[in-house]
Scaffold this active site. Sequence first.
Site, PDB file in Angstrom:
ATOM      1  N   GLY A  24     -48.055  36.102  27.898  1.00  0.00           N
ATOM      2  CA  GLY A  24     -49.237  36.120  28.768  1.00  0.00           C
ATOM      3  C   GLY A  24     -50.537  36.011  28.007  1.00  0.00           C
ATOM      4  O   GLY A  24     -51.424  36.858  28.125  1.00  0.00           O
ATOM      5  N   ALA A  25     -50.672  34.915  27.227  1.00  0.00           N
ATOM      6  CA  ALA A  25     -51.876  34.802  26.378  1.00  0.00           C
ATOM      7  C   ALA A  25     -52.764  33.620  26.766  1.00  0.00           C
ATOM      8  O   ALA A  25     -53.575  33.175  25.971  1.00  0.00           O
ATOM      9  CB  ALA A  25     -51.475  34.729  24.916  1.00  0.00           C
ATOM     10  N   ARG A  27     -55.039  33.897  28.825  1.00  0.00           N
ATOM     11  CA  ARG A  27     -56.344  34.514  29.077  1.00  0.00           C
ATOM     12  C   ARG A  27     -56.263  36.021  28.793  1.00  0.00           C
ATOM     13  O   ARG A  27     -55.189  36.532  28.454  1.00  0.00           O
ATOM     14  CB  ARG A  27     -56.812  34.258  30.515  1.00  0.00           C
ATOM     15  CG  ARG A  27     -55.812  34.659  31.563  1.00  0.00           C
ATOM     16  CD  ARG A  27     -56.036  33.913  32.880  1.00  0.00           C
ATOM     17  NE  ARG A  27     -54.871  34.051  33.750  1.00  0.00           N
ATOM     18  CZ  ARG A  27     -54.792  34.898  34.766  1.00  0.00           C
ATOM     19  NH1 ARG A  27     -55.826  35.643  35.081  1.00  0.00           N
ATOM     20  NH2 ARG A  27     -53.706  34.974  35.491  1.00  0.00           N
ATOM     21  N   ASN A 105     -47.174  41.538  26.633  1.00  0.00           N
ATOM     22  CA  ASN A 105     -48.462  41.739  27.289  1.00  0.00           C
ATOM     23  C   ASN A 105     -48.486  41.239  28.734  1.00  0.00           C
ATOM     24  O   ASN A 105     -49.210  41.792  29.563  1.00  0.00           O
ATOM     25  CB  ASN A 105     -49.544  41.019  26.467  1.00  0.00           C
ATOM     26  CG  ASN A 105     -50.833  40.850  27.243  1.00  0.00           C
ATOM     27  OD1 ASN A 105     -51.636  41.775  27.345  1.00  0.00           O
ATOM     28  ND2 ASN A 105     -51.041  39.674  27.837  1.00  0.00           N
ATOM     29  N   TYR A 170     -47.174  49.255  40.226  1.00  0.00           N
ATOM     30  CA  TYR A 170     -47.667  48.982  38.871  1.00  0.00           C
ATOM     31  C   TYR A 170     -47.459  50.196  37.961  1.00  0.00           C
ATOM     32  O   TYR A 170     -46.973  50.072  36.830  1.00  0.00           O
ATOM     33  CB  TYR A 170     -49.141  48.623  38.984  1.00  0.00           C
ATOM     34  CG  TYR A 170     -49.850  48.256  37.711  1.00  0.00           C
ATOM     35  CD1 TYR A 170     -49.723  46.983  37.155  1.00  0.00           C
ATOM     36  CD2 TYR A 170     -50.705  49.167  37.079  1.00  0.00           C
ATOM     37  CE1 TYR A 170     -50.410  46.638  35.992  1.00  0.00           C
ATOM     38  CE2 TYR A 170     -51.396  48.830  35.932  1.00  0.00           C
ATOM     39  CZ  TYR A 170     -51.248  47.561  35.389  1.00  0.00           C
ATOM     40  OH  TYR A 170     -51.938  47.224  34.247  1.00  0.00           O
TER      41      TYR A 170
END
Length: 262
Positions: A24-25, A27, A105, A170
């Site tokens: 998840g990079a 952003r 991430n 979450y």
Amino acid sequence: MTPTAPTGKIDQTPDLQPWVIVTGASRGIGQACASRLARDGYGILFTYRSRSAEAQAFVTDLKQALPGAALLAFQADVSQEAACRSAVEAGKACFGDRLWGLVNNAGINRDGLLLRMKTEDMEDVIKTDLLGPMYMIKACLPLLLRNRAGRVVNISSVSGLYGNAGQANYAAAKAGILGLTRSVAKETASRGITCNAIAPGFIQTDMTQALPEKSREAILQQIALKRFGQPDDIAAAVSFLLSADAAYITGQVLEVSGGLTM
Ligand code: NDP
């Protein structure tokens, strides 16, 4: 650029650059982590879910700012186990066997009070935020175990530590990550692998941008350091946990929140 981290058996293949996977990079926090770790000297394979344009722009910009950076973007939905395996295979094909670390991430939120929460929103968050890291660790373990060295850093949240109204899905996933972290730490310590979690507080990214101004102001009042966190604040902690200086730290949760929960 000389990476400071790798020690142990992995150093026996100095011809290969140690590399790290960041999920998840495209952003936000993940992008800051990938950028920081590239500057630390690692080869980087990063994943994203759907924003190819952002991912490619990040690669172009970073390579311009940091000539020689080894950075590979790979589309992979972490909620799909096969995609996680493909991401690791792609990194191996590009960088070789010298995998040094995994930064889990990638994450989403689908906030709402539990009473009204859709089943789909519960399942999506658990699949991405909890099963995703589990699939990724499983896919990386054969390489890490063979190298007898390595680092796993899981991005949890203060919501996972303390709970948060409107974030039952979450918070459950992020609390689950802490159990995952400690269990993996125990399972892999004898092979020189450490596994730790970071619990960010309120970090300025797209994820927190959606909050109403009033809520943001209320949160700011609770932050002891009186500023919102920046993605680079998390990247600095990730860099430390991947470094040689963190060799004796495993199974721990590092809260990076500016004192939000004191
Ligand atoms: P953003 O929403 O800004 O970015 C999320 C990133 O994760 C994007 O790169 C996105 O890809 C990727 N992603 C989302 N779902 C998937 C998926 N299924 N498979 C692969 N990649 C995926 O989030 P943040 O940077 O704010 O958050 C990063 C992490 O930090 C998350 O785990 C979050 O829970 C955690 N965190 C954040 C806090 C904050 O205040 N921002 C606080 C505490 C924890 P794409 O761009 O393609 O959609």
